[in-house]
Design a protein around this motif. Structure first.
Motif, short mmCIF file in Angstrom:
data_model
loop_
_atom_site.label_atom_id
_atom_site.label_comp_id
_atom_site.label_asym_id
_atom_site.label_seq_id
_atom_site.Cartn_x
_atom_site.Cartn_y
_atom_site.Cartn_z
N UNK A 63 0.81 -1.22 0.00
CA UNK A 63 0.00 0.00 0.00
C UNK A 63 0.84 1.26 0.00
N UNK A 64 2.14 1.13 0.18
CA UNK A 64 3.01 2.30 0.25
C UNK A 64 3.57 2.63 -1.13
N UNK A 65 3.55 3.93 -1.43
CA UNK A 65 4.15 4.42 -2.67
C UNK A 65 5.47 5.13 -2.38
N UNK A 66 5.60 5.66 -1.16
CA UNK A 66 6.80 6.43 -0.80
C UNK A 66 6.97 6.33 0.71
N UNK A 67 8.22 6.20 1.17
CA UNK A 67 8.50 6.16 2.60
C UNK A 67 9.91 6.69 2.83
N UNK A 68 10.06 7.50 3.90
CA UNK A 68 11.37 8.02 4.25
C UNK A 68 11.46 8.16 5.76
N UNK A 69 12.62 7.78 6.30
CA UNK A 69 12.88 7.88 7.74
C UNK A 69 13.74 9.11 8.00
N UNK A 252 16.57 18.35 11.73
CA UNK A 252 16.99 17.10 11.09
C UNK A 252 18.50 16.93 11.29
N UNK A 253 18.90 15.86 11.98
CA UNK A 253 20.34 15.61 12.15
C UNK A 253 20.80 14.40 11.36
N UNK A 254 19.83 13.65 10.80
CA UNK A 254 20.20 12.48 10.02
C UNK A 254 19.02 11.99 9.22
N UNK A 255 19.29 11.42 8.06
CA UNK A 255 18.29 10.71 7.27
C UNK A 255 18.83 9.32 6.97
N UNK A 256 17.93 8.39 6.83
CA UNK A 256 18.39 7.03 6.55
C UNK A 256 19.01 6.96 5.16
N UNK A 257 20.26 6.51 5.08
CA UNK A 257 20.97 6.43 3.80
C UNK A 257 21.87 5.20 3.81
N UNK A 258 22.36 4.84 2.65
CA UNK A 258 23.14 3.61 2.51
C UNK A 258 24.45 3.67 3.27
N UNK A 259 25.08 4.83 3.31
CA UNK A 259 26.38 4.96 3.98
C UNK A 259 26.26 5.24 5.47
N UNK A 260 25.03 5.44 5.97
CA UNK A 260 24.77 5.70 7.39
C UNK A 260 25.54 6.94 7.87
N UNK A 261 25.46 8.01 7.09
CA UNK A 261 26.14 9.26 7.42
C UNK A 261 25.14 10.25 7.99
N UNK A 262 25.58 11.04 8.93
CA UNK A 262 24.75 12.10 9.50
C UNK A 262 24.82 13.33 8.60
N UNK A 263 23.96 14.30 8.89
CA UNK A 263 23.96 15.54 8.10
C UNK A 263 25.26 16.31 8.29
N UNK A 264 25.83 16.24 9.48
CA UNK A 264 27.11 16.93 9.73
C UNK A 264 28.24 16.30 8.93
N UNK A 273 24.57 22.80 5.36
CA UNK A 273 23.75 21.86 6.11
C UNK A 273 22.35 22.44 6.36
N UNK A 274 22.28 23.73 6.67
CA UNK A 274 20.98 24.37 6.88
C UNK A 274 20.14 24.34 5.62
N UNK A 275 20.78 24.62 4.50
CA UNK A 275 20.03 24.60 3.23
C UNK A 275 19.54 23.19 2.91
N UNK A 280 15.06 19.30 2.52
CA UNK A 280 14.40 18.03 2.86
C UNK A 280 13.03 18.28 3.46
N UNK A 281 12.94 19.26 4.36
CA UNK A 281 11.65 19.59 4.97
C UNK A 281 10.63 20.02 3.93
N UNK A 282 11.05 20.91 3.01
CA UNK A 282 10.12 21.41 1.99
C UNK A 282 9.67 20.29 1.06
N UNK A 283 10.58 19.40 0.69
CA UNK A 283 10.20 18.30 -0.20
C UNK A 283 9.21 17.35 0.46
N UNK A 284 9.42 17.09 1.74
CA UNK A 284 8.52 16.18 2.45
C UNK A 284 7.13 16.79 2.60
#
Length: 377
Positions: A63-69, A252-264, A273-275, A280-284
């Motif tokens: 039932x999901x079309x899009x998901x992001x952590x 937002x300090x982190x998003x789920x990604x393949x490399x497991x990297x934080x925003x910093x 980082x602020x931009x 990310x907030x605007x897209x969501x």
């Protein structure tokens, strides 16, 4: 007769004693009994039916079309997040968020899971041992009555709870677009209290303690009401409403990604980082809106906003959304270039003149015209 008088006097004495006791208990200070202390320590009771009511069933993958952590940090020094910090001590049976979480974890009411820094797994394998956790963070506790080795339970005195040093929370948000409802839904999956401690050099070090699932907390948070503003001290919302309605201010300090990297780590420069966080907030928040064709009213409003922005840029205003007011009138000034451009847009293109074709006198149309003229004369 004397017996009746004795009965009346005894009834009057009992009535006076009861009334005095009511006034004494209403106006005086009553000492807290051991039963009251136990009730405050154990908190409100939650039945299995309540737990089933507050449990949120995750949508099926089909039932999901899009998901992001999204991983957010809640700074409790910010005004929108202050309802999670106060009261620092237990006041009239009311506790802050950390006291509720710690009490439920050490009592064995809800499980806690290890903080794995972006690779969280909420299974029995990664469940926290309460005794090791309390020893790791230096929280003094004692064994509760009825505690066993298989089911350990602890009690912590109010003075030993480090609620004043928990100044941050990490939360995991899930943004999901459901095909069935055609809506973007946001839910909090887990919460992690962060302990702040000062080092020898005057700096602060953050220690994430453990994760607890939000659905396990919801029945208890729904019974704890808070007020959100100093202007209105009426407690209208529970802590459960506070999270479900998104009243917190989280970075937002982190998003789920393949490399497991934080925003910093991904954006070392703070401005970049602020931009990225704003993007990310605007897209969501605009993801669900972009899937729909706007109505005629929305389209016209969007065009009007674009025209005002273009007009402001033509006037030399660096902020298009700002309306400048002149001294002569309340309407913004329009430059000569903008007037010329708008006037050229409004003018319709001129049509080329078609040459007149001279008709011969022998045609039927010309003869018909002549005959009509003759008749009118």
């Amino acid at each position: 007769m004397n017996f009746r008088k004795i009965i009346i006097s005894l009834a009057a004495a009992l009535t006076f004693t009861a009334a005095f006791a009511q006034v004494e208990s209403a106006g005086g200070v009553r000492k807290r009994s051991e039963r009251d202390k136990t009730a405050d320590r154990e908190g409100p009771k939650v039945s299995g039916r309540m737990q089933d009511f507050f449990e949120t069933k995750a949508p099926h993958d089909a039932d999901l079309y899009y998901m992001r952590e999204i991983y957010r940090q809640l700074d409790l020094t910010k005004a929108p997040n202050s309802p999670l910090y106060y009261p620092e001590d237990v006041v009239d049976g009311k506790e802050n968020l950390f006291r509720i979480i710690l009490r439920l974890v050490v009592d064995g009411s809800i499980p806690a899971y290890e903080y794995l820094d972006g690779r969280e797994v909420f299974t029995d394998k990664y469940q926290v041992k309460v005794a090791d956790m309390l020893d790791r963070f230096g929280i003094y506790a004692q064994r509760a009555k009825g505690s066993t080795e298989k089911n350990p339970r602890f009690e912590i005195d109010e003075a030993d709870v480090p609620s004043g040093r928990v100044l941050n929370y990490y939360i995991i948000e899930k943004w999901e677009f459901d095909r069935r409802s055609n809506r973007m839904k946001t839910r909090v999956e887990a919460i992690c209290p962060v302990l702040n401690r000062s080092d020898d050099y005057g700096g602060e070090t953050r220690y994430p303690m453990f994760w607890v699932k939000f659905d396990a907390l919801r029945p208890y948070l729904a019974q704890q009401y808070v007020f959100l503003s100093d202007d209105n001290n009426l407690e209208q919302y529970s802590i459960d409403d506070y999270f479900n309605l998104g009243m917190y201010d989280g970075e937002i300090y982190k998003t789920r990604n393949l490399r497991n990297l934080s925003m910093a780590q991904m954006f070392p420069d703070e401005d970049d980082r602020r931009r990225a966080q704003d993007s990310i907030d605007n897209r969501l928040r605009s993801y669900g809106k972009n899937l729909w064709v706007p109505t005629r009213e929305e389209f016209l409003a969007m065009k009007e906003k674009e025209a005002l922005a273009e007009q402001a840029l033509a006037n030399g205003d660096s902020i298009p959304d700002r309306t400048t007011v002149t001294e002569s009138s309340e309407t913004p000034k329009i430059s000569a270039r903008a007037k010329k451009r708008s006037s050229t847009k409004k003018k319709a293109p001129k049509r080329a003149k078609q040459p007149k074709v001279k008709s011969s006198g022998t045609s039927a149309s010309s003869s018909a015209e002549k005959s009509v003229r003759r008749r009118r004369r």
